[in-house]
Scaffold this motif. Structure first.
Motif, PDB file in Angstrom:
ATOM      1  N   LEU A 289      75.905  92.381  74.580  1.00 20.11           N
ATOM      2  CA  LEU A 289      76.130  93.152  73.367  1.00 20.11           C
ATOM      3  C   LEU A 289      74.861  93.902  72.970  1.00 20.11           C
ATOM      4  O   LEU A 289      73.756  93.559  73.403  1.00 20.11           O
ATOM      5  CB  LEU A 289      76.561  92.236  72.211  1.00 20.11           C
ATOM      6  CG  LEU A 289      78.058  91.960  72.062  1.00 20.11           C
ATOM      7  CD1 LEU A 289      78.581  91.112  73.209  1.00 20.11           C
ATOM      8  CD2 LEU A 289      78.343  91.265  70.735  1.00 20.11           C
ATOM      9  N   GLN A 290      75.015  94.925  72.140  1.00 20.65           N
ATOM     10  CA  GLN A 290      73.875  95.592  71.528  1.00 20.65           C
ATOM     11  C   GLN A 290      73.513  94.832  70.250  1.00 20.65           C
ATOM     12  O   GLN A 290      74.377  94.605  69.414  1.00 20.65           O
ATOM     13  CB  GLN A 290      74.209  97.036  71.166  1.00 20.65           C
ATOM     14  CG  GLN A 290      74.598  97.925  72.317  1.00 20.65           C
ATOM     15  CD  GLN A 290      74.840  99.340  71.829  1.00 20.65           C
ATOM     16  OE1 GLN A 290      73.921 100.150  71.698  1.00 20.65           O
ATOM     17  NE2 GLN A 290      76.089  99.656  71.538  1.00 20.65           N
ATOM     18  N   PHE A 291      72.248  94.480  70.094  1.00 23.42           N
ATOM     19  CA  PHE A 291      71.824  93.707  68.938  1.00 23.42           C
ATOM     20  C   PHE A 291      70.837  94.498  68.088  1.00 23.42           C
ATOM     21  O   PHE A 291      69.893  95.104  68.600  1.00 23.42           O
ATOM     22  CB  PHE A 291      71.170  92.396  69.371  1.00 23.42           C
ATOM     23  CG  PHE A 291      72.154  91.341  69.810  1.00 23.42           C
ATOM     24  CD1 PHE A 291      72.740  90.500  68.873  1.00 23.42           C
ATOM     25  CD2 PHE A 291      72.501  91.204  71.146  1.00 23.42           C
ATOM     26  CE1 PHE A 291      73.646  89.529  69.265  1.00 23.42           C
ATOM     27  CE2 PHE A 291      73.402  90.240  71.545  1.00 23.42           C
ATOM     28  CZ  PHE A 291      73.983  89.394  70.606  1.00 23.42           C
ATOM     29  N   THR A 292      71.066  94.470  66.797  1.00 23.38           N
ATOM     30  CA  THR A 292      70.140  95.040  65.831  1.00 23.38           C
ATOM     31  C   THR A 292      69.610  93.903  64.962  1.00 23.38           C
ATOM     32  O   THR A 292      70.342  92.941  64.690  1.00 23.38           O
ATOM     33  CB  THR A 292      70.833  96.113  64.966  1.00 23.38           C
ATOM     34  OG1 THR A 292      69.858  96.791  64.174  1.00 23.38           O
ATOM     35  CG2 THR A 292      71.881  95.515  64.061  1.00 23.38           C
ATOM     36  N   PRO A 293      68.342  93.947  64.555  1.00 21.57           N
ATOM     37  CA  PRO A 293      67.794  92.819  63.798  1.00 21.57           C
ATOM     38  C   PRO A 293      68.408  92.685  62.404  1.00 21.57           C
ATOM     39  O   PRO A 293      68.776  93.679  61.778  1.00 21.57           O
ATOM     40  CB  PRO A 293      66.304  93.145  63.703  1.00 21.57           C
ATOM     41  CG  PRO A 293      66.217  94.620  63.883  1.00 21.57           C
ATOM     42  CD  PRO A 293      67.331  95.003  64.807  1.00 21.57           C
ATOM     43  N   ARG A 475      69.697  88.239  64.440  1.00 24.27           N
ATOM     44  CA  ARG A 475      70.160  89.541  64.874  1.00 24.27           C
ATOM     45  C   ARG A 475      71.684  89.606  64.783  1.00 24.27           C
ATOM     46  O   ARG A 475      72.358  88.568  64.723  1.00 24.27           O
ATOM     47  CB  ARG A 475      69.710  89.832  66.311  1.00 24.27           C
ATOM     48  CG  ARG A 475      70.214  88.785  67.314  1.00 24.27           C
ATOM     49  CD  ARG A 475      69.666  89.006  68.698  1.00 24.27           C
ATOM     50  NE  ARG A 475      70.263  88.071  69.661  1.00 24.27           N
ATOM     51  CZ  ARG A 475      70.117  88.169  70.980  1.00 24.27           C
ATOM     52  NH1 ARG A 475      69.379  89.147  71.498  1.00 24.27           N
ATOM     53  NH2 ARG A 475      70.694  87.286  71.783  1.00 24.27           N
ATOM     54  N   ILE A 476      72.210  90.827  64.766  1.00 18.19           N
ATOM     55  CA  ILE A 476      73.653  91.035  64.715  1.00 18.19           C
ATOM     56  C   ILE A 476      74.041  91.944  65.872  1.00 18.19           C
ATOM     57  O   ILE A 476      73.431  93.004  66.076  1.00 18.19           O
ATOM     58  CB  ILE A 476      74.089  91.656  63.376  1.00 18.19           C
ATOM     59  CG1 ILE A 476      73.823  90.667  62.234  1.00 18.19           C
ATOM     60  CG2 ILE A 476      75.570  92.040  63.403  1.00 18.19           C
ATOM     61  CD1 ILE A 476      74.216  91.177  60.862  1.00 18.19           C
ATOM     62  N   GLY A 477      75.033  91.506  66.658  1.00 19.06           N
ATOM     63  CA  GLY A 477      75.455  92.239  67.846  1.00 19.06           C
ATOM     64  C   GLY A 477      76.789  92.932  67.649  1.00 19.06           C
ATOM     65  O   GLY A 477      77.641  92.465  66.879  1.00 19.06           O
ATOM     66  N   PHE A 478      76.966  94.062  68.370  1.00 20.94           N
ATOM     67  CA  PHE A 478      78.198  94.839  68.286  1.00 20.94           C
ATOM     68  C   PHE A 478      78.707  95.162  69.684  1.00 20.94           C
ATOM     69  O   PHE A 478      77.929  95.449  70.597  1.00 20.94           O
ATOM     70  CB  PHE A 478      77.968  96.160  67.537  1.00 20.94           C
ATOM     71  CG  PHE A 478      77.492  95.989  66.128  1.00 20.94           C
ATOM     72  CD1 PHE A 478      78.374  95.680  65.104  1.00 20.94           C
ATOM     73  CD2 PHE A 478      76.142  96.144  65.809  1.00 20.94           C
ATOM     74  CE1 PHE A 478      77.930  95.533  63.795  1.00 20.94           C
ATOM     75  CE2 PHE A 478      75.695  96.008  64.505  1.00 20.94           C
ATOM     76  CZ  PHE A 478      76.600  95.694  63.500  1.00 20.94           C
ATOM     77  N   GLN A 479      80.035  95.136  69.817  1.00 22.87           N
ATOM     78  CA  GLN A 479      80.685  95.585  71.042  1.00 22.87           C
ATOM     79  C   GLN A 479      82.118  95.997  70.711  1.00 22.87           C
ATOM     80  O   GLN A 479      82.883  95.202  70.173  1.00 22.87           O
ATOM     81  CB  GLN A 479      80.713  94.477  72.101  1.00 22.87           C
ATOM     82  CG  GLN A 479      81.514  94.853  73.336  1.00 22.87           C
ATOM     83  CD  GLN A 479      81.610  93.708  74.332  1.00 22.87           C
ATOM     84  OE1 GLN A 479      81.209  93.839  75.486  1.00 22.87           O
ATOM     85  NE2 GLN A 479      82.134  92.585  73.888  1.00 22.87           N
ATOM     86  N   THR A 480      82.464  97.252  71.012  1.00 22.09           N
ATOM     87  CA  THR A 480      83.843  97.668  70.776  1.00 22.09           C
ATOM     88  C   THR A 480      84.757  96.989  71.786  1.00 22.09           C
ATOM     89  O   THR A 480      84.410  96.835  72.959  1.00 22.09           O
ATOM     90  CB  THR A 480      83.977  99.196  70.906  1.00 22.09           C
ATOM     91  OG1 THR A 480      83.514  99.607  72.197  1.00 22.09           O
ATOM     92  CG2 THR A 480      83.180  99.910  69.833  1.00 22.09           C
ATOM     93  N   MET A 481      85.914  96.567  71.319  1.00 26.64           N
ATOM     94  CA  MET A 481      86.872  95.906  72.194  1.00 26.64           C
ATOM     95  C   MET A 481      88.245  95.908  71.532  1.00 26.64           C
ATOM     96  O   MET A 481      88.365  96.131  70.322  1.00 26.64           O
ATOM     97  CB  MET A 481      86.438  94.476  72.510  1.00 26.64           C
ATOM     98  CG  MET A 481      86.432  93.526  71.318  1.00 26.64           C
ATOM     99  SD  MET A 481      85.782  91.881  71.728  1.00 26.64           S
ATOM    100  CE  MET A 481      86.904  91.375  73.029  1.00 26.64           C
ATOM    101  N   ASP A 482      89.271  95.672  72.331  1.00 21.62           N
ATOM    102  CA  ASP A 482      90.631  95.569  71.817  1.00 21.62           C
ATOM    103  C   ASP A 482      90.828  94.141  71.322  1.00 21.62           C
ATOM    104  O   ASP A 482      91.072  93.229  72.108  1.00 21.62           O
ATOM    105  CB  ASP A 482      91.634  95.912  72.920  1.00 21.62           C
ATOM    106  CG  ASP A 482      93.065  95.984  72.406  1.00 21.62           C
ATOM    107  OD1 ASP A 482      93.368  95.331  71.380  1.00 21.62           O
ATOM    108  OD2 ASP A 482      93.887  96.671  73.035  1.00 21.62           O
TER     109      ASP A 482
END
Length: 494
Positions: A289-293, A475-482
């Protein structure tokens, strides 16, 4: 016991004289630790924006012959506009539907042996199923003590003697720490709503994900037993960082949690659900995932802040809109930053940046404006979009016509670029008519206030995005998904 609850119900009504003048601010503390995980159930419902509001050791026992599992699950069912968890409280358990809210700490339920008084709640109660908790029907329900850490926190007191003093304890018992009076009634405020109640302890039961036969009983779970509220008809499961929050009480706050919100088109569908995962399972194998602090706000440490650096309209060489610095920084009073909040429906952005975003969208969208829909709904940009192949089903149209509108990408600190799923930007306001469908931008401007967060990342824009709160790595992670497909695969595994 009945007379005692009647007395406190009367007290709650008197407390409403002060509903608009008292706010609550909780503080972060140490939390119990465990290696287990939970997968809880969410449903969709609506919430409005909130600004920041301002531990006892729990025991967990397994009431099954099977060994403890590393994850737990309850069904997630969609209603609309937000997300609900089913709490099983009491002995025997009573099932209470409450909001899952990362923007607050306190877990509370509508409570009353006879009635629950909700002021200005007609718009909710007419469309939303309500459930309430009855203390007299639970053999394990008790009022919390004025000396408990939870009582001190819910009353925002730096002095542990304060709640007991309010409860009427004598000075000698205060000094000796021997006063056992109940925790005084509290008031907790939200952006538009207020609740008044009493701090209560009872057993919270959660279910295993393997086959449903494993249950865990969390004894002495602390929550608000709310008898009176203003514009808050349903309870809330607080997922903030404070000791009163649900993950904190379950011992998972030093680990993390994750969710994948179903799209609104699955609202009111009892056959599909999506997981809220709490514990080790939520953060394991998530490095892709992409993580932002998580930004640290010294004034409001119990809330989840991230830094927004820019927004791109369109794909590739689309225009990048630079955001004001207060969307990624705090002032000396703790104001600023972007709050990520599952309890706020739509993403809110500050002025004049919000108006600049609207201007950029207007410059690249060539479809006719539906100004009468804007006036009726309060949304700022509504367009008449042509239907492809003259599709007549609103939900199908919403899916196939999304590519006719520009994409929106959020750029967060640490080079995180989240391309919002197209259905998270514009939403169909009804069925197609005359081969067109009206779609409105579901972003809103922040109130012109000088305090609180500069922006809010709401639940509507988090649909079909896996969001991971990694508390250990902050940190907080994001990932687009169904999220619907992911939920269906998990259902098959079970």
């Amino acid at each position: 016991m009945a007379s005692l609850f009647t007395f406190y119900t009367i007290c709650n009504l008197f407390l409403f004289v002060f509903l608009f003048s008292i706010a609550n601010h909780s503080r972060a503390r140490q939390h119990p630790k465990t290696s287990d995980s939970l997968v809880l159930g969410l449903t969709n419902i609506r919430r409005t924006i909130k600004l920041p509001k301002i531990s006892s050791t729990l025991s967990i026992k397994v009431s099954s012959q099977s060994p403890p599992t590393l994850d737990m699950m309850e069904p997630l069912r969609g209603v609309r506009d937000g997300y609900l968890i089913s709490l099983n409280l009491g002995s025997p358990p009573q099932v209470i539907q409450v909001y899952m809210d990362t923007g607050s700490d306190l877990t509370w339920v509508p409570c009353g042996n006879l009635s629950f008084n909700c002021i200005d709640c007609d718009n909710y109660t007419n469309t939303t199923p309500m459930s309430k908790f009855s203390p007299l029907q639970s053999s394990s329900c008790v009022r919390d003590s004025c000396a408990s850490e939870f009582c001190i926190n819910v009353h925002s007191s730096d002095n542990p003697y304060d709640p007991c003093s309010i409860a009427g304890c004598s000075l000698s018992t205060l000094v000796k720490g021997t006063c056992s009076r109940p925790c005084p009634s509290f008031i907790y405020t939200y952006g538009e709503g207020v609740v008044a109640g009493t701090l209560t302890r009872d057993t919270l039961t959660v279910h295993g994900s393997a086959d449903g036969s494993v249950t865990r009983e969390v004894t002495n779970f602390g929550f608000g037993c709310v008898g009176s509220s203003y514009k808050e008809p349903l309870g809330i499961a607080g997922f903030g960082k404070g000791p009163l929050s649900l993950p904190s009480q379950l011992g998972f706050l030093q680990k993390g949690f994750s969710h994948c919100f179903l799209a609104f088109k699955f609202a009111n569908n009892p056959n599909i659900s999506s997981p809220l995962v709490v514990g080790d399972l939520a953060i394991s194998s998530k490095e892709h995932l992409q993580f932002t602090p998580m930004l640290k706000n010294p004034m409001y440490p119990n809330y989840y802040y991230i830094g927004l650096e820019g927004i791109t309209i369109g794909i590739g060489s689309g225009s990048v809109i630079q955001v004001p610095t207060n969307l990624r920084d705090f002032d000396s009073s703790g104001n600023g930053g972007m709050l990520i909040d599952s309890g706020t429906t739509y993403t809110h952005l500050p002025e004049p940046f919000y108006s600049l975003l609207l201007s950029e969208l207007e410059s690249v969208i060539n479809y006719p404006r539906a100004t009468e829909v804007e006036a009726r709904t309060g949304f700022d940009l509504c367009y008449r979009i042509p239907c492809i192949n003259n599709v007549t089903n609103a939900m199908t149209t919403m899916d196939v016509d999304d590519h006719l509108l520009p994409s929106i990408t959020f750029h967060f600190i640490n080079n995180v670029s989240l391309v919002l799923p197209q259905e998270n930007n514009f939403y169909a306001m009804g069925a197609p008519r005359n081969s067109t469908v009206v779609k409105c931008l579901l972003f809103q401007s922040m109130d012109n206030e000088d305090y609180g967060p500069a922006g809010v990342f709401g639940s509507f824009q988090q649909q079909n995005v896996e969001v991971v709160y990694d508390m250990k790595m902050e940190r907080i992670g994001f990932q687009t998904m169904d999220c619907a497909s992911s939920a269906f695969k998990q259902l098959i595994k079970r």
